[in-house]
Design an enzyme around this catalytic site. Structure first.
Site, short mmCIF file in Angstrom:
data_model
loop_
_atom_site.label_atom_id
_atom_site.label_comp_id
_atom_site.label_asym_id
_atom_site.label_seq_id
_atom_site.Cartn_x
_atom_site.Cartn_y
_atom_site.Cartn_z
N GLU A 1 0.83 -1.22 0.00
CA GLU A 1 0.00 0.00 0.00
C GLU A 1 0.86 1.27 0.00
O GLU A 1 0.82 2.08 0.92
CB GLU A 1 -0.94 0.00 1.21
CG GLU A 1 -1.98 -1.11 1.13
CD GLU A 1 -2.95 -1.11 2.30
OE1 GLU A 1 -4.08 -1.59 2.14
OE2 GLU A 1 -2.58 -0.63 3.40
N GLU B 1 -5.39 -8.24 -0.67
CA GLU B 1 -6.06 -8.00 0.61
C GLU B 1 -7.53 -7.73 0.36
O GLU B 1 -7.88 -6.93 -0.51
CB GLU B 1 -5.47 -6.81 1.37
CG GLU B 1 -4.18 -7.07 2.07
CD GLU B 1 -3.77 -5.90 2.97
OE1 GLU B 1 -4.68 -5.26 3.56
OE2 GLU B 1 -2.57 -5.64 3.07
#
Length: 482
Positions: free
Chosen positions: A188, A381
């Site tokens: 991320e 995710e």
């Protein structure tokens, strides 16, 4: 009828800082994540992710023996990796996403040679995965940096971090390339724009630059470090693939007003731009224009344009949890790039933690990314946080999680039918771990329950939930019944 590819990579995901534990064993140094303490607050407080100021950090160090630091414990994977990997194998995992703790190999980040105990630990983990034909999917850095680099360099604000990180990643590639096929450079990478401490290991208030300039300068350093790593990987790994990752937030206009549509487009451009750079190899015009308009003056790394062009990734990966609605109205506007937003979509069911459930948004995202990039996409995710309850007979009935994941897998299958090249799906926190949002165990995502609470009380024994057996059947049938 759409089908999942025969080689679809089914699995689950974790991170070293939230799952591994053993923070003071095997020569490991402390990471900046180890100084995030548990602060009690309402579940629906939309404060994500955790940010730590310099004042808070100093207080945490001063009272280190008094505060609760859950990331130091994780779920004790360090001692239970064989048991845990056996559980993943029982579910039929094709891949297991995990990360490596930089400070377990290089305790301060400055060492020239790694800690041998740490090196061997990851060999042991990868060999255990191979024992069950589970392909490791390894994130090189999942936020955590050696805390010494936070204290001495203000983390990723300092360009020296590039050299230190590339020294670390070159070692990973050389040491583990025969055991690991799939890699992700940064977890991320866009999260630094939401939490400078979490994503960058830095204190913006300690910089001599304006806050937003400091953040984007640090992001630039991360993008350069990623590109240099990717280039080295391509030159030194024959069969592997390396990807990037962003926290993907699909945005919708609050109304059909053209101004809301434009504001939404701008938010989506901002969310995507790190992936634009890592896949296409250059900064998009929209972000350069944003820098000019907002007086963000970047010290460009030497030859950065060539470095970015030579360091493009093989696949794009995302986390996907929820969507947002965007308004241009002054009283409803929110910061550009924000991950958590206050405007709610009335068409979405809301989770216990205030996140909208939107499986169709994932299908939209996959189609959008396919058109935008033309590379394989990996959902690394996705998952549902819930207050799981264990019964007296040690069962966990989590039908709500099954329904959530089933709906998102159905959206992925439909996107594949639309023509999207989706590599795989690794749901988040496949075995319960410490939630990143507010450092708690209570916020559970896994198929396996870990008997531990927010303060570290419990046996840490593992108990399969109902979703464990459901997901096992999904994998066994390659999603045929989704």
């Amino acid at each position: 009828m759409a089908k999942f590819p025969i080689d679809f990579l089914w699995g689950g995901a974790t991170s070293a800082s939230q799952y591994e534990g053993g923070h003071n064993e095997g020569g490991r140094g402390l990471s900046h994540m180890d100084f995030i303490r548990r602060i009690e607050k309402s579940d629906k407080d939309k404060v994500f992710p955790i940010n730590v100021t310099k004042k808070m950090f100093d207080d945490h160090k001063t009272h280190e023996n008094e505060y609760n630091f859950p990331f130091r414990r994780g779920s004790d994977f360090y001692h239970r990796y064989k048991e845990d990997i056996a559980l993943l194998a029982e579910m039929g995992f094709k891949t297991f996403r995990l990360s490596i703790s930089w400070s377990r190999l290089f305790p301060t980040g400055l060492e020239k040679t790694p800690c041998e105990e740490g090196v061997q630990f990851y060999h042991n983990v990868f060999q255990e995965c191979r024992k069950y034909d589970i392909e490791p999917l390894v994130t090189m850095i999942h936020y955590d940096i050696p805390v010494y680099l936070t204290e001495s360099m203000n983390g990723w604000e300092d360009p020296k971090m590039i050299e230190l990180f590339v020294h670390y990643t070159k070692f990973l590639i050389d040491e583990y390339k025969d055991e690991v096929k799939y890699w992700i450079t940064f977890n991320e990478i866009n999260m630094i724009m939401n939490s400078s401490y979490l994503g960058g290991g830095m204190f913006v208030e300690c910089s001599d630059k304006p806050a937003e300039t400091c953040i984007h300068q640090a992001l630039h350093h991360q993008l350069i470090a990623s590109a240099l790593t990717v280039k080295y990987f391509h030159e030194n790994s024959k069969d592997g693939l390396v990807g990037n990752m962003i926290a993907r937030l699909q945005n919708y206009p609050y109304t059909c007003s053209s101004k809301d549509v434009l504001a939404t487009q701008q938010q989506n451009q901002f969310n995507y731009f790190p992936t634009d750079i890592q896949v296409k190899g250059y900064y998009p015009a929209s972000i350069l224009n944003y820098y000019r308009k907002n007086n963000i003056d970047i010290d460009w790394y030497p030859n950065y344009e060539e470095i970015l062009k030579e360091g493009t990734v093989d696949f794009a990966s995302i986390s996907y949890y929820h969507t947002a609605v965007i308004s241009s109205e002054p009283d409803k506007q929110e910061p550009i790039g924000a991950f958590i937003r206050n405007l709610e979509n009335p068409y979405n069911e809301i989770t216990s933690w205030g996140w909208g459930i939107d499986p169709t948004g994932l299908r939209i995202t996959l189609n959008d990314m396919t058109d935008r990039y033309g590379v394989p996409i990996f959902i690394v995710e996705n998952g549902l946080a819930a207050h799981d309850q264990i019964t007296k007979d040690l069962k966990i009935h989590d039908e709500y999680r099954i329904e959530y994941i089933k709906a998102h897998l159905r959206a992925i299958k439909e996107a594949i039918g639309d023509g999207c090249d989706v590599m795989g799906y690794t749901s988040w926190g496949c075995i319960d771990l410490v939630s990143c949002g507010d450092a708690q165990m209570t916020k559970r995502y896994g198929y396996v329950y870990v008997d531990a609470d927010d303060k570290g009380n419990g046996t840490y024994k593992r108990y399969p939930k109902d979703s464990f057996y459901w997901y096992r059947n999904v994998i066994k049938d390659n999603g045929a019944d989704i």
